[in-house]
Design a protein around this motif. Sequence first.
Motif, PDB file in Angstrom:
ATOM      1  N   GLY A  53      38.468  51.642  37.118  1.00 46.46           N
ATOM      2  CA  GLY A  53      39.168  50.364  37.243  1.00 46.46           C
ATOM      3  C   GLY A  53      38.722  49.568  38.457  1.00 46.46           C
ATOM      4  O   GLY A  53      38.585  48.344  38.392  1.00 46.46           O
ATOM      5  N   ALA A  54      38.481  50.268  39.563  1.00 49.65           N
ATOM      6  CA  ALA A  54      38.007  49.584  40.766  1.00 49.65           C
ATOM      7  C   ALA A  54      36.608  49.008  40.542  1.00 49.65           C
ATOM      8  O   ALA A  54      36.312  47.882  40.966  1.00 49.65           O
ATOM      9  N   LEU A  55      35.750  49.783  39.867  1.00 40.79           N
ATOM     10  CA  LEU A  55      34.413  49.275  39.546  1.00 40.79           C
ATOM     11  C   LEU A  55      34.503  48.051  38.642  1.00 40.79           C
ATOM     12  O   LEU A  55      33.829  47.035  38.869  1.00 40.79           O
ATOM     13  N   ALA A  56      35.344  48.149  37.610  1.00 40.09           N
ATOM     14  CA  ALA A  56      35.476  47.043  36.657  1.00 40.09           C
ATOM     15  C   ALA A  56      36.119  45.827  37.311  1.00 40.09           C
ATOM     16  O   ALA A  56      35.727  44.684  37.042  1.00 40.09           O
ATOM     17  N   GLY A  57      37.107  46.060  38.174  1.00 44.58           N
ATOM     18  CA  GLY A  57      37.745  44.949  38.883  1.00 44.58           C
ATOM     19  C   GLY A  57      36.769  44.238  39.801  1.00 44.58           C
ATOM     20  O   GLY A  57      36.729  43.003  39.856  1.00 44.58           O
ATOM     21  N   GLY A  58      35.960  45.021  40.522  1.00 43.56           N
ATOM     22  CA  GLY A  58      34.941  44.422  41.375  1.00 43.56           C
ATOM     23  C   GLY A  58      33.899  43.673  40.565  1.00 43.56           C
ATOM     24  O   GLY A  58      33.448  42.586  40.960  1.00 43.56           O
ATOM     25  N   TYR A  59      33.532  44.234  39.424  1.00 44.40           N
ATOM     26  CA  TYR A  59      32.570  43.573  38.540  1.00 44.40           C
ATOM     27  C   TYR A  59      33.142  42.248  38.027  1.00 44.40           C
ATOM     28  O   TYR A  59      32.436  41.231  37.989  1.00 44.40           O
ATOM     29  N   PHE A  60      34.404  42.264  37.631  1.00 41.99           N
ATOM     30  CA  PHE A  60      35.071  41.064  37.122  1.00 41.99           C
ATOM     31  C   PHE A  60      35.045  39.945  38.161  1.00 41.99           C
ATOM     32  O   PHE A  60      34.685  38.795  37.852  1.00 41.99           O
ATOM     33  N   LEU A  61      35.387  40.275  39.397  1.00 39.91           N
ATOM     34  CA  LEU A  61      35.420  39.249  40.455  1.00 39.91           C
ATOM     35  C   LEU A  61      34.013  38.814  40.845  1.00 39.91           C
ATOM     36  O   LEU A  61      33.750  37.623  41.046  1.00 39.91           O
ATOM     37  N   GLY A  62      33.095  39.791  40.966  1.00 36.07           N
ATOM     38  CA  GLY A  62      31.721  39.443  41.336  1.00 36.07           C
ATOM     39  C   GLY A  62      31.037  38.611  40.262  1.00 36.07           C
ATOM     40  O   GLY A  62      30.377  37.608  40.562  1.00 36.07           O
ATOM     41  N   ALA A  63      31.218  39.016  39.004  1.00 37.35           N
ATOM     42  CA  ALA A  63      30.631  38.253  37.901  1.00 37.35           C
ATOM     43  C   ALA A  63      31.220  36.860  37.837  1.00 37.35           C
ATOM     44  O   ALA A  63      30.533  35.894  37.485  1.00 37.35           O
ATOM     45  N   GLY A  64      32.501  36.746  38.205  1.00 37.52           N
ATOM     46  CA  GLY A  64      33.157  35.436  38.201  1.00 37.52           C
ATOM     47  C   GLY A  64      32.462  34.458  39.130  1.00 37.52           C
ATOM     48  O   GLY A  64      32.225  33.297  38.766  1.00 37.52           O
ATOM     49  N   LYS A  65      32.113  34.934  40.318  1.00 36.71           N
ATOM     50  CA  LYS A  65      31.441  34.063  41.284  1.00 36.71           C
ATOM     51  C   LYS A  65      30.050  33.655  40.799  1.00 36.71           C
ATOM     52  O   LYS A  65      29.651  32.491  40.893  1.00 36.71           O
ATOM     53  N   VAL A  66      29.308  34.647  40.273  1.00 31.43           N
ATOM     54  CA  VAL A  66      27.944  34.375  39.826  1.00 31.43           C
ATOM     55  C   VAL A  66      27.935  33.432  38.629  1.00 31.43           C
ATOM     56  O   VAL A  66      27.189  32.435  38.594  1.00 31.43           O
ATOM     57  N   VAL A  67      28.762  33.732  37.628  1.00 30.14           N
ATOM     58  CA  VAL A  67      28.793  32.926  36.402  1.00 30.14           C
ATOM     59  C   VAL A  67      29.248  31.506  36.701  1.00 30.14           C
ATOM     60  O   VAL A  67      28.667  30.526  36.200  1.00 30.14           O
ATOM     61  N   GLN A  68      30.282  31.375  37.535  1.00 29.50           N
ATOM     62  CA  GLN A  68      30.765  30.027  37.832  1.00 29.50           C
ATOM     63  C   GLN A  68      29.721  29.223  38.606  1.00 29.50           C
ATOM     64  O   GLN A  68      29.549  28.018  38.369  1.00 29.50           O
ATOM     65  N   PHE A  69      29.003  29.893  39.491  1.00 30.57           N
ATOM     66  CA  PHE A  69      27.947  29.203  40.241  1.00 30.57           C
ATOM     67  C   PHE A  69      26.854  28.711  39.298  1.00 30.57           C
ATOM     68  O   PHE A  69      26.411  27.559  39.387  1.00 30.57           O
ATOM     69  N   LEU A  70      26.418  29.586  38.378  1.00 34.31           N
ATOM     70  CA  LEU A  70      25.347  29.222  37.455  1.00 34.31           C
ATOM     71  C   LEU A  70      25.783  28.098  36.511  1.00 34.31           C
ATOM     72  O   LEU A  70      25.020  27.152  36.257  1.00 34.31           O
ATOM     73  N   LEU A  71      27.009  28.189  36.007  1.00 35.22           N
ATOM     74  CA  LEU A  71      27.482  27.155  35.091  1.00 35.22           C
ATOM     75  C   LEU A  71      27.742  25.841  35.820  1.00 35.22           C
ATOM     76  O   LEU A  71      27.544  24.757  35.254  1.00 35.22           O
ATOM     77  N   SER A  72      28.165  25.926  37.068  1.00 37.33           N
ATOM     78  CA  SER A  72      28.356  24.699  37.860  1.00 37.33           C
ATOM     79  C   SER A  72      27.022  24.009  38.087  1.00 37.33           C
ATOM     80  O   SER A  72      26.929  22.770  38.031  1.00 37.33           O
TER      81      SER A  72
END
Length: 286
Positions: A53-72
């Motif tokens: 869960g900690a790995l997945a939670g970190g992935y969720f937040l980290g992916a959020g930053k990367v994906v939002q940056f790329l889409l922005s």
Amino acid sequence: MLVVGYMSPVKTIKTFRDLLSFLTIIPTGAKEDFIFTTAEHVYLFPLIGAFIGALAGGYFLGAGKVVQFLLSAASSIVGIPVDLLSRIAIAAMTVAFLMVITGLQHFDGLIDLGNAVGLRNLHDRKMAAHAWTVTYWGAILALAVEFAAFLGLFLFIPWLNPLFAFGAILCAELSAKLSMVTIVWIGKPTHKGLGSIFLQKAKTNLNIAAYAISIFIAFAFFALAGNVVMGLAAFALVLISVPVAFLMERIAVNVFGGVSGDMIGATNEVARAVTLILFAVVLVLL
């Protein structure tokens, strides 16, 4: 010490290595007896769940930053709904991450359960579960459960509620692993063999520790973050895995005549999806 009893450092390392090997695809160098070690220490599943869960939670937040940056960046060239697409992509990527890190074995359990549903003969249902095929109902059931998990994650907005999102994913994996402990504890095997030996070895009063571990981690995470009320809610939401496991055990008996590895894996996926949806409901209400 209160959780695992007395273990030497070597035995402790071997136990957690074997548990990781059983529940994830992380290469740990486990030996052939890892299944028996796992069965004897099923009550520690929530600790592995917390790790996943900690790995997945970190992935969720980290992916959020990367994906939002790329889409922005892309939106500066062509107008696109950045927030909506970001949430869809992040939720889908996190579900995929959870499926991959567990080697798709729990997802496969959902497919096998769906394959067997609707067949009248017990022998045919067991054969359908072991066949290397995906039927219409198998695909429908598996996709429906994973879509429910996706929907729960979609409603967590990582850039607005990062702590809540991380905690919810952590608790969802605690719930998923606690459901596995429960169905193993109460279930009877479908037939004699390795599966029945596993279930027999896993039936121990130490399993009560799994509930204490899950409750403690879920409450402590939010309480230490300064939200005791949410900690109490997390306490309750993690325990939703218990009725889920009892329901899945009844389904297992009706479909297969008992609990199999497929049903244990399917229970993991259903409990996770239910917990994520309920956390999303709590977020909306708050």
